[in-house]
Design an enzyme around this catalytic site. Sequence first.
Site, PDB file in Angstrom:
ATOM      1  CG  ASP A 110      -9.543  -2.070   5.304  1.00  0.00           C
ATOM      2  OD1 ASP A 110      -8.905  -0.707   5.322  1.00  0.00           O
ATOM      3  OD2 ASP A 110     -10.429  -2.145   4.755  1.00  0.00           O
ATOM      4  CE1 TYR A 159      -0.034   8.387  -1.763  1.00  0.00           C
ATOM      5  CE2 TYR A 159       1.524   9.926  -2.699  1.00  0.00           C
ATOM      6  CZ  TYR A 159       1.380   8.857  -2.115  1.00  0.00           C
ATOM      7  OH  TYR A 159       2.238   8.004  -1.826  1.00  0.00           O
ATOM      8  CG  ASP A 203      -0.508  -5.837   2.500  1.00  0.00           C
ATOM      9  OD1 ASP A 203       0.477  -5.377   2.232  1.00  0.00           O
ATOM     10  OD2 ASP A 203      -1.359  -5.972   1.712  1.00  0.00           O
TER      11      ASP A 203
END
Length: 255
Positions: free
Chosen positions: A63, A155, A37
């Site tokens: 990342d 998205y 994460d």
Amino acid sequence: MQGLKGKTIIVTGGGGGIGGSTCQRLAQEGAKVAVLDRDLSAAQKTVAQITEAGGTALALACDITQRSEIDAALVQIEAQLGPVDVLVNNAGWDVFKPFTQTNEQEWERLIAINLTGALHMHHAVLPRMVSRRAGRIVNIASDAARVGSSGEAVYAACKGGLVSFSKTIAREHARHGICVNVVCPGPTETALFAGFADAAPNPEKLREAFVRAIPLGRMGQPQDLAGAIAFFASDDAGFITGQVLSVSGGLTMHG
């Protein structure tokens, strides 16, 4: 479920709602879970819950838009947990507004996290699976990819791309014993959905509208996704590849 005990599994976005629930479910099945994460404290919280329950997990800040961070994380994972058997690409981000009100910077971030990040993960992990001629990949897309969703144009485009990419990778690597499948969440009570709802003029009315539209009569919960993801990661799904499963309470029904 069969075949998860002792497996090393990476879950990206493992500090979030669906990611955290998935990590816990996989650990309950006996897997060793690498919780990746961007927010290390969130990943550590998931790991603490797993270890308190007697499971094995490793928290790593990563990342996924940065390939160098992925490569560094893989070195630690293989050293501490062993070769990666399963990859769950769960990390995601969204911005909720009509397409004409978005800007190029938002597009770039949406694409980097929701599509390019997943490509990085595949590119880093697949060669390792190919060399062992075994592996499972579970990509978390969205029903927005299948039916569209107002306010989520870019998205949805990213998640649609992830679905098509997954099917292609499934074809390219079936001969290597690697299965690639997709889980598409419907409306689910996560921080991402909370951001979507809070952007609406009347968030509570929006939630009520979703509940009315869902045949099972409730919003999804993160744990509703965890079982489907664990199934695709398991040996029980050993003859399933290139498939897309909606977990939406019946909101979307595909033949």
